[in-house]
Every structure is written in C-alpha cells, then in structure tokens.
Scaffold this motif. Sequence first.
Motif, mmCIF file in Angstrom:
data_model
loop_
_atom_site.group_PDB
_atom_site.id
_atom_site.type_symbol
_atom_site.label_atom_id
_atom_site.label_comp_id
_atom_site.label_asym_id
_atom_site.label_seq_id
_atom_site.Cartn_x
_atom_site.Cartn_y
_atom_site.Cartn_z
ATOM 1 N N UNK A 1 0.827 -1.194 0.000
ATOM 2 C CA UNK A 1 0.000 0.000 0.000
ATOM 3 C C UNK A 1 0.869 1.255 0.000
ATOM 4 N N UNK A 2 1.899 1.264 0.816
ATOM 5 C CA UNK A 2 2.794 2.422 0.889
ATOM 6 C C UNK A 2 3.581 2.600 -0.410
ATOM 7 N N UNK A 3 4.047 1.498 -0.981
ATOM 8 C CA UNK A 3 4.779 1.588 -2.245
ATOM 9 C C UNK A 3 3.893 2.128 -3.354
ATOM 10 N N UNK A 4 2.672 1.619 -3.417
ATOM 11 C CA UNK A 4 1.731 2.092 -4.430
ATOM 12 C C UNK A 4 1.398 3.566 -4.222
ATOM 13 N N UNK A 5 1.232 3.967 -2.965
ATOM 14 C CA UNK A 5 0.942 5.377 -2.670
ATOM 15 C C UNK A 5 2.107 6.258 -3.093
ATOM 16 N N UNK A 6 3.335 5.826 -2.802
ATOM 17 C CA UNK A 6 4.516 6.605 -3.172
ATOM 18 C C UNK A 6 4.630 6.730 -4.686
ATOM 19 N N UNK A 7 4.348 5.638 -5.391
ATOM 20 C CA UNK A 7 4.420 5.664 -6.853
ATOM 21 C C UNK A 7 3.383 6.611 -7.430
ATOM 22 N N UNK A 8 2.165 6.524 -6.927
ATOM 23 C CA UNK A 8 1.104 7.391 -7.437
ATOM 24 C C UNK A 8 1.386 8.863 -7.122
ATOM 25 N N UNK A 9 1.940 9.121 -5.952
ATOM 26 C CA UNK A 9 2.292 10.505 -5.605
ATOM 27 C C UNK A 9 3.397 11.015 -6.513
ATOM 28 N N UNK A 10 4.379 10.166 -6.816
ATOM 29 C CA UNK A 10 5.464 10.570 -7.707
ATOM 30 C C UNK A 10 4.907 10.896 -9.089
ATOM 31 N N UNK A 11 4.027 10.052 -9.590
ATOM 32 C CA UNK A 11 3.423 10.295 -10.904
ATOM 33 C C UNK A 11 2.675 11.619 -10.910
ATOM 34 N N UNK A 12 1.914 11.866 -9.857
ATOM 35 C CA UNK A 12 1.148 13.107 -9.779
ATOM 36 C C UNK A 12 2.065 14.329 -9.634
ATOM 37 N N UNK A 13 3.025 14.245 -8.710
ATOM 38 C CA UNK A 13 3.918 15.387 -8.464
ATOM 39 C C UNK A 13 4.819 15.700 -9.654
ATOM 40 N N UNK A 14 5.241 14.666 -10.370
ATOM 41 C CA UNK A 14 6.117 14.868 -11.527
ATOM 42 C C UNK A 14 5.324 15.142 -12.797
ATOM 43 N N UNK A 15 4.013 14.956 -12.725
ATOM 44 C CA UNK A 15 3.132 15.133 -13.876
ATOM 45 C C UNK A 15 3.595 14.266 -15.049
ATOM 46 N N UNK A 16 3.792 12.975 -14.745
ATOM 47 C CA UNK A 16 4.221 12.026 -15.771
ATOM 48 C C UNK A 16 3.067 11.835 -16.753
ATOM 49 N N UNK A 17 3.327 11.994 -18.042
ATOM 50 C CA UNK A 17 2.258 11.808 -19.031
ATOM 51 C C UNK A 17 1.679 10.393 -18.966
ATOM 52 N N UNK A 18 0.409 10.276 -19.236
ATOM 53 C CA UNK A 18 -0.301 8.999 -19.136
ATOM 54 C C UNK A 18 0.405 7.910 -19.933
ATOM 55 N N UNK A 19 0.866 8.237 -21.127
ATOM 56 C CA UNK A 19 1.490 7.231 -21.983
ATOM 57 C C UNK A 19 2.847 6.740 -21.457
ATOM 58 N N UNK A 20 3.421 7.446 -20.493
ATOM 59 C CA UNK A 20 4.717 7.048 -19.930
ATOM 60 C C UNK A 20 4.597 6.491 -18.507
ATOM 61 N N UNK A 21 3.398 6.502 -17.960
ATOM 62 C CA UNK A 21 3.223 6.112 -16.561
ATOM 63 C C UNK A 21 3.581 4.662 -16.284
ATOM 64 N N UNK A 22 3.196 3.754 -17.157
ATOM 65 C CA UNK A 22 3.492 2.338 -16.916
ATOM 66 C C UNK A 22 4.995 2.083 -16.944
ATOM 67 N N UNK A 23 5.691 2.652 -17.919
ATOM 68 C CA UNK A 23 7.148 2.503 -17.992
ATOM 69 C C UNK A 23 7.805 3.117 -16.755
ATOM 70 N N UNK A 24 7.272 4.257 -16.311
ATOM 71 C CA UNK A 24 7.806 4.911 -15.125
ATOM 72 C C UNK A 24 7.616 4.035 -13.883
ATOM 73 N N UNK A 25 6.422 3.460 -13.722
ATOM 74 C CA UNK A 25 6.155 2.595 -12.567
ATOM 75 C C UNK A 25 7.132 1.424 -12.523
#
Length: 170
Positions: free
Chosen positions: A48-72
């Motif tokens: 849960x914490x890892x998933x929360x950290x990943x989602x926060x990073x995606x949101x804070x960095x404004x990772x484009x949707x098409x790059x989110x899976x590769x980023x995760x």
Amino acid sequence: MKNFIYILLFFGTFMCFKAQEKPNFREMTPEQRREYIRQMSPEQRKQLMEDAATMMAIKNLQVPVEKQEAFKILLKEYLESQKTIKNKFRADFSQENLSNAEAKKMLNQSFDLGQQLLNNRKVYADKFLKILTPQQVLKLFNQEGRMREKFMERRQKMGPPKGREPMPNP
C-alpha cells in the motif's frame, strides 16, 4: 498537508479498486482508516505504501499517461536495487562494544555502500531520462528523501502493525 491529503485520497482510491469487499476509505474517518491499515499484514501495508509513493510521484512529476506504466516499472526496479544495496549494511550492532578496528571497518563499509548507492542513482538517472525530463528526474530524487521522512513520520503516528513491536527511537 497537501501530500497528506493526496496519501489519504490514494489510500481510498486504491482500497476501492483493490477489492470490492474492502471498505471505502472516503467514507471512513481518519481513525477508522488508521485502524484498518493497522490490521493489514506487513506485506499489505508495504505494498500500500509503495503504491501510494508511486502514485504521488506520478502526480507530483506530472508524468504523461502514456509514460506512466514505464515509469512505474522503472521506479520499482530502482527502489529494489537501492534496497538491495542498503541491505548489505546492517547497523544492528552495538557501537559501544566494537573495537577500534571493527568500528573503522564498519565505517569504511558504510562509505563503500554509500558510493554504491550513488553509483546506482547515476545509472538510474540515465534510465529515467529516457522517460522523464531532467527537471522531473531531479525532482524525483529530491522527493525521494521527503517521502521517506513522511512515511516514517506517518508510521510513528499510526504505530506498528499488529504483532510487531514499536520501532526504537534513535
């Protein structure tokens, strides 16, 4: 405060989609959420914490949707590699009982591992640059320390999971 709200929103969203039988975090009071998380197994809490950290990073960095899976995938790989290096050094020794030679050996080992962590960070910075802008990579690495502090602070507020002793204060 803003990050705390994001964490709570993520927990609610994550828990809603994880399984239908789990309660809706948005409908729970903060105390109910804390108790529910406290009831989770250590593995569930960690995920849960890892998933929360990943989602926060995606949101804070404004990772484009098409790059989110590769980023995760890359972020998970990076965090695992950092963890592997950190696990080589265990500071669960009594500093008072070490001889000077043993203490010097441990000190040098900590420097070596610190260098390994730095080298690993450089390798992954190059990999992240294939997905993110240099500004985003810099922000990611700066955010990494802040997230660790927030999770530790949060853990102290919530207390240890059931069946686990509290962490000692340094």
